[in-house]
Design an enzyme around this catalytic site. Structure first.
Site, PDB file in Angstrom:
ATOM      1  CB  CYS A 150     -12.365  97.023 -96.111  1.00 53.79           C
ATOM      2  SG  CYS A 150     -12.877  98.706 -95.567  1.00 53.79           S
ATOM      3  CG  HIS A 163      -8.329  98.948 -92.352  1.00 53.37           C
ATOM      4  ND1 HIS A 163      -9.455  99.500 -92.648  1.00 53.37           N
ATOM      5  CD2 HIS A 163      -7.647 100.010 -92.050  1.00 53.37           C
ATOM      6  CE1 HIS A 163      -9.693 100.886 -92.258  1.00 53.37           C
ATOM      7  NE2 HIS A 163      -8.426 101.010 -91.774  1.00 53.37           N
TER       8      HIS A 163
END
Lengths: 243, 453
Positions: free
Chosen positions: A97, A194
């Site tokens: 991310c 994630h």
């Protein structure tokens, strides 16, 4: 008797980059080493700590909000040269991310251009609307589909020589094209996934562990673990989102 | 106009009645949506009839309990109240609370409205009315996929404070995020908090927000934490620090399990105080009570029957709600984010008797479709709670199972909640905890209620 193998995982800035259950990736790597009788150590580098990457075998760079990402980048630029040689030398690094965005040349938010680490040929531009949802990929490095959750306002564009982490089967991926997700470069994986990524994708976890062991001991083979639950959890997402 | 409102109210009331009586559903949000679709000004019309004040309660955790205590506290002083006590806190749910409280001619006979509002929904709700008071309980990480990030929630609240400059704020001063937000705007601000460290709080590996000063970006130093980021903070660089607390809770004593806790509530500047006791457990409930009391006092009402109210208050909405099923005591508790779950585990740990635990995790829109927050909860502490069996259940039961597997805690995955409960009761469980997230709460509560019969 051969000395026990050991792997040290370096978690960069858990005090700043700790969104979206990054702890799960760390827990997954540590446990999968422990279950195999390999000594597993964790080194956390918080803001202000001196970063000695010569001691680590796997680096994890997680996600944070834009503001925190900026702070991180400022301190990371101080060890850019070391990181660059670590990566070029085949050091294992997983960036998720916000951490993934930092690998590139820059991350542009409006008129503000955050300088990146320039480890991989990519850049990110923030655009209107966040790309949010469950995501499923097909990746060359593993046989199982890769599942996770993405939530990013930045759109990442990669250079033509950079290999994607996977092809998007469901979800968005790097940008609005919905084609590629993440990058693989040497032993770096960069990804928006994630959820956290590794527990539901044990083959990706083992890919990283194996690369680290290979580099350190020249032998990357890993004993099999019972991954029934991991496979079930992965399969549930695949079935739900791939019609 | 009148006709439109009349039809809206009739339709909403029938819809509510039908969904509750015929379909055994909650029905509140549906009723509110119908009413607004038919008469878009209905919330404005009805809310303008409140005789005294409108309170809204915002914040990540503790909204429902705080709001219910606030409403009940005012009711015990003889006032008539509107309260969205089912916890439906988005535009439709809030509208329904007013519509269902009005008569068919669209008249509301109430002194106060106590409305809990989902932070992200404040923007959609507040154009309909301007509250006199906002209670801000805390800001934790919650459902990141819906809000983006905690920064976005703060931005939304900042806009709201700006748009309502005459709204007084009652904020948790122990939360650096809330205190900063309140201090940065011009709204009048009243604070509450727990000034001193409570007991010997074990160092926890909690993920905390607000490590950095929102004002200048430097590190915040904490002399102690109560839990999560709530505590006594001071910026290492600028003058930002925990504000002076107008309402405080001292001498907090948690007694044995069934008798809950007591504390001394002090009010500044008068220094007058009273000891209150409650059947609640958990430090978070001290905050809830303190917030409700501060709000009532700030509005100028003297809550002389507050202790009576606490005595009669029985949580009946899945906040440590208990059910007797045969020989078994079953406790249902809601936790929808890491801060809530950590507090929940703490509360379960206070019960040292052997127990069984079911954890139900859904990922519907209201729960947040991103369940990565499960990994921010300190589930490793479940190894210390004296649990015989742990079952993971709900839509994401497999992910929850994985979460426990990676802290070496044995758990059995069982998809259906009913099957999980049956299995443990059949195995002779007499002390069962069911920890659920948001959308599992109502169905599990109904299920347990039916099983007591």
């Amino acid at each position: 008797m051969a000395a026990t193998k050991s792997i040290t995982i370096g978690h960069l800035y858990p005090d700043l980059l700790n969104l979206y259950g990054d702890r799960g990736n760390i827990a997954c790597l540590l446990m999968r080493l422990k279950w195999r009788g390999i000594k597993a150590d964790l080194m956390e580098f918080n803001t202000g700590d001196a970063i000695d990457i010569t001691k680590v075998d796997i680096i994890l760079l997680g996600g944070g909000s834009d503001r925190e990402q900026k702070l991180v980048c400022e301190s990371l630029l101080g060890v850019r040269a070391e990181l660059k040689s670590y990566v070029e030398d085949g050091g294992v690094l997983i960036a998720v991310c916000g951490g993934y965005q930092l690998l590139g040349a820059y991350y542009q938010i409006g008129d503000d251009k955050i300088k990146g680490l320039e480890l991989v040929d990519l850049h990110t531009i923030q655009k209107e609307g966040r790309l949010i949802g469950n995501i499923v990929l097909e990746s060359d490095i593993v046989t199982m589909p890769v599942t996770g959750f993405e939530n990013h306002g930045g759109r990442t564009y990669t250079g033509s020589d950079v290999k994607p982490f996977g092809q998007v089967l469901s979800g968005f991926g790097n940008n609005d094209d919905k084609k590629h997700e993440g990058i693989i470069y040497k032993n770096i994986i960069g990804t928006y996934l994630h959820g956290p990524l590794l527990p539901k994708n044990p083959q990706v976890a083992d890919y990283l562990l194996s690369a680290a062991l290979e580099k350190k001991y020249g032998l990357g083979e890993l004993p099999k673990l019972d991954d029934t639950l991991e496979h079930e959890a992965n399969d549930y997402i695949v079935k739900r989102f791939i019609k | 106009m009148f006709l439109r409102r009349f039809i809206a109210i009739i339709v909403a009331k029938i819809a509510y009645w039908a969904s509750v009586k015929l379909f055994k559903r909650q029905g509140v949000t549906w009723a509110g949506k119908l009413a607004l679709d038919i008469c878009p000004s209905i919330l404005k019309d009805l809310s303008s009839q409140i005789r005294n004040d409108i309170f809204i309660v915002c914040g990540t955790n503790g909204k429902t309990t705080t709001n219910n205590l606030l409403a009940l506290g005012l009711e015990y002083e003889g006032y008539k109240i509107i309260c969205n006590n089912t916890g439906s806190n988005m535009l439709n749910g809030v509208t329904a609370a007013f519509v269902l409280a009005s008569d068919f001619r669209g008249r509301i006979d109430c002194d106060y409205a106590c409305i809990e509002v989902d932070e992200a929904s404040t923007r959609r709700i507040l154009p309909h009315f301007t509250p006199d008071y906002m209670v801000l309980t805390n800001l934790f990480r919650d459902q990141l996929d819906r809000y983006g990030e905690i920064d976005i929630t703060m931005e939304i609240l900042r806009e709201v404070l700006n748009a309502c400059p005459n709204m007084k704020l009652i904020v948790n001063g122990d939360d650096a995020l809330c205190a900063y937000l309140a201090a940065a705007e011009n709204n009048e601000m009243i604070t509450y908090g727990i000034p001193k460290q409570v007991g010997d709080s074990k160092e926890m590996n909690e993920i905390r927000e607000g490590r950095f000063c929102k004002k200048c970006g430097a590190i915040l130093n904490y002399s102690f934490y109560h839990y999560s980021q709530l505590g006594d903070y001071r910026c290492s660089a600028c003058d930002f620090k925990r504000p002076f607390l107008d309402f405080t809770a001292d001498e907090i004593e948690s007694r044995d399990l069934d008798s809950g806790l007591s504390f001394y509530l002090r009010e500044y500047p008068s220094h007058s105080g009273t000891t209150f006791s409650t059947g609640f457990r958990g430090l978070y409930n001290v905050y809830n009570i303190l917030a409700a009391y501060s709000a009532i006092r700030t509005s100028g009402v003297c809550p002389s029957n507050f202790q009576n109210m606490l005595n009669s208050y029985k949580p009946n909405n899945g906040r440590m709600e208990t059910f007797q099923i045969g020989e078994a005591k079953v406790t249902l508790n809601l936790a929808k984010n890491p801060a809530g779950f950590n507090q929940n585990i703490q509360a379960v740990m206070q019960d040292t008797k052997p127990k069984d635990i079911i954890i139900v995790i859904n990922d519907n829109a209201q729960d947040g479709t991103d369940i990565s927050w499960l990994w921010d909860v300190d589930f490793d502490r479940l190894s210390e709670v004296n649990a015989n069996n742990i079952i993971t259940s709900g839509i994401r039961y497999l992910d929850m199972g994985l979460r426990l597997k990676y802290v070496d805690i044995k758990a059995k995955p069982v998809r259906e909640v009913r099957a999980a409960i049956d299995e443990l009761l059949r195995a002779g469980s007499t002390n069962l905890y069911v920890l659920v997230n948001y959308t599992a709460l109502y169905t599990t509560g109904q299920l347990l209620k039916a099983m007591t019969k």
